[in-house]
Design an enzyme around this catalytic site. Structure first.
Site, PDB file in Angstrom:
ATOM      1  N   ARG A  44     -22.554 -36.955  22.143  1.00 28.50           N
ATOM      2  CA  ARG A  44     -22.920 -37.967  21.145  1.00 28.50           C
ATOM      3  C   ARG A  44     -21.696 -38.740  20.664  1.00 28.50           C
ATOM      4  NH1 ARG A  44     -24.824 -35.618  16.500  1.00 28.50           N
ATOM      5  NH2 ARG A  44     -24.490 -37.734  15.808  1.00 28.50           N
TER       6      ARG A  44
ATOM      7  N   ARG B 160     -26.423 -34.779   3.358  1.00 24.35           N
ATOM      8  CA  ARG B 160     -26.218 -36.201   3.629  1.00 24.35           C
ATOM      9  C   ARG B 160     -27.226 -37.098   2.916  1.00 24.35           C
ATOM     10  NH1 ARG B 160     -23.710 -36.742   9.651  1.00 24.35           N
ATOM     11  NH2 ARG B 160     -22.529 -38.358   8.651  1.00 24.35           N
TER      12      ARG B 160
ATOM     13  N   ASP C 124     -13.994 -35.454  10.379  1.00 21.67           N
ATOM     14  CA  ASP C 124     -14.417 -35.352  11.779  1.00 21.67           C
ATOM     15  C   ASP C 124     -13.379 -34.643  12.656  1.00 21.67           C
ATOM     16  OD1 ASP C 124     -16.788 -36.564  11.207  1.00 21.67           O
ATOM     17  OD2 ASP C 124     -16.259 -38.524  12.006  1.00 21.67           O
TER      18      ASP C 124
ATOM     19  N   CYS D  36     -28.898 -32.806   8.101  1.00 28.32           N
ATOM     20  CA  CYS D  36     -28.347 -32.520   9.413  1.00 28.32           C
ATOM     21  C   CYS D  36     -27.475 -31.290   9.280  1.00 28.32           C
ATOM     22  CB  CYS D  36     -27.585 -33.705   9.963  1.00 28.32           C
ATOM     23  SG  CYS D  36     -26.010 -33.921   9.200  1.00 28.32           S
TER      24      CYS D  36
ATOM     25  N   LYS E 125     -17.216 -45.210  18.292  1.00 24.05           N
ATOM     26  CA  LYS E 125     -18.660 -45.112  18.031  1.00 24.05           C
ATOM     27  C   LYS E 125     -18.979 -45.563  16.612  1.00 24.05           C
ATOM     28  CE  LYS E 125     -20.369 -40.989  16.745  1.00 24.05           C
ATOM     29  NZ  LYS E 125     -21.230 -40.730  15.606  1.00 24.05           N
TER      30      LYS E 125
END
Ligand code: UD1
Length: 422
Positions: free
Chosen positions: A400, A124, A308, A119, A25
């Protein structure tokens, strides 16, 4: 993919079999944005079928590009763009729409986007994107929540990033590809997705050197021609599936992976007692489910341990024998999964950006909530190792970044199902 979808996991079944990892992604998003730079047709293969990708396709169409999307192939013809303002509604649906700024400005001399909001994993900021664009000669006008950038033609410049931001490196690379003269980005991020973006652009005629290293040099060219590119495999999905196999026990073969992109993660998995064999584009993960604590996991820009995978790895450590220490250095609010893991019986204490994880012999199933994409994946993995039933609510967050995670795990023998509620 509805907001009320739940993923229901019955724990205790080892995983066995093989699974193909889909395209990344985080490589596909900037590459699709970069198609705006191209004076021709771009065909991109192995684009994952994900919500964020659909939003990007919608944005390209709203700007006037002609886009055909039949997953996993996207064909973009951006030769006739009708506007340079990203519609606010679409901008809100995906933070990565900030990527549109560089290419729009470079090719059309103007870009207008609404400022992305915060977020759930931290504030960010986008200051590095804006400072870099200003250094390339763009005016930046920020008011009423919008950012308006304008430049007749960008000029190459020396840019230094205070922090090696992935998005800023990509945005500035895209902006400078058509600029007059040479741009040097110092302290650039080195993530493999950046090298993939450069490979795509170079194939179409750009002159980018050093992508994937800490100094990227871009020599501006007049135009880019159409071409075809295949997205790299998703290292975060591969890492998540490897952690799943480690936690559930069993033996899983991951196909279509680049093990070299997962160096830090494989080191930590081995430290935890997981057996891993790697080939060029394949990886075998074997575990008896008996895991040991690792002294220190510290997230850092690539090639460090990826932020992540911090949440999924913490799920693993929560059932590993002993005390592990996890430090999150990239995003300031990325421990939202901790409370949910504790609901499942984990023993984790957080002090600012450090989590102390005392492994417990067994988690127990519970109803938990995915607060964001990777936190959600972590809870599904916790469910695989838990006794009883785990219900992960707000599963749309997981969709997502993972193309049907529930189906991938089911293919490996896990007892996972999705409950869709309308
Ligand atoms: C990308 C990834 C995301 C991953 C992250 C870090 C995409 C689409 N997303 O996000 O999955 O978690 O990299 O590996 O590729 N920062 C600033 N100013 C800026 C920009 C960033 O201070 O202008 C800071 C951020 O607050 C953060 C750090 O830099 O602390 C890293 O962020 P960055 O690398 O930009 O992340 P993203 O590109 O947003």
């Amino acid at each position: 993919m509805k907001a009320l979808d739940q993923i229901v996991v019955e724990g205790g079944t080892p995983l066995r079999g093989a699974v193909r990892v889909h395209g990344a992604k985080n490589a596909a998003l900037p590459i699709l944005a970069a198609s705006l730079l191209v004076d021709g047709v771009c065909v991109v293969d192995d684009v994952p079928d994900l919500q964020d990708i659909r939003v990007m396709v919608d944005i390209l169409r709203a700007l006037g590009a002609s886009v055909e999307y039949s997953p996993p192939v996207v064909r973009v013809d951006a030769r006739r763009i009708s506007q340079t303002e990203v519609p606010e509604e679409l901008m809100r649906r995906m933070r990565s729409s900030i990527f549109l700024m560089g290419p729009l400005l470079a090719r059309y001399g103007h870009a207008r986007v609404s400022r992305p909001g915060g977020c759930t994993i931290g504030s960010r900021p986008i200051d590095l994107h804006l400072k870099g664009l200003a250094a390339l000669g763009s005016s930046i006008d920020e008011r009423h929540g919008y950012i308006d950038c304008r430049a007749r033609r960008l000029r190459g410049a020396a840019i230094y990033l205070d922090t090696p931001s992935v998005g800023a490196t990509e945005n500035l690379m895209m902006a400078s590809v058509l600029a007059e003269g040479t741009t040097v980005i110092g302290n650039a991020a080195r993530e493999p997705e950046i090298a993939d973006l450069a490979d795509f652009l170079n194939r179409l005629g750009a002159r980018i050197e050093g992508a994937g290293e800490d100094t990227v040099v871009i020599s501006g060219v007049q135009s880019l021609a159409g071409g075809r590119h295949t997205i790299i495999p998703d290292r975060i999905v591969a890492g998540t599936l490897a952690i799943a196999a480690a936690m559930a026990g069993g033996e899983v073969t991951l196909e279509h992976v680049r093990p070299r992109h997962l160096g830090a993660v494989l080191t930590k998995l081995r430290e935890a007692g997981v057996e891993i064999e790697v080939g060029r584009d394949i990886m075998r993960v074997r575990s008896d489910g008996e895991l040991s604590a690792v002294e220190q996991v510290r997230t850092a820009p690539y090639p460090g341990f990826p932020t992540d995978l911090q949440a999924p790895f913490m799920a693993l450590l929560s059932v590993a024998r002993g005390m592990s220490i996890v430090s999150e250095t990239v995003f300031e609010e990325r421990f939202k999964h901790v409370g949910e893991l504790c609901r499942m019986g984990a023993n984790i204490r957080v002090d600012l950006r450090t989590a102390f994880v005392q492994g417990v012999p067994r988690l127990t199933g519970a109803v938990v909530q995915a607060s964001d994409l990777r936190a959600g994946a972590a809870l599904v993995l916790a469910g695989l190792a838990a006794k009883g039933t785990t219900v992960v609510e707000q599963a749309h967050h997981i969709d997502r970044g993972y193309e049907r995670l529930d189906e991938m795990l089911r293919g490996l023998g896990a007892r996972v199902r999705r409950l869709s509620q309308s």
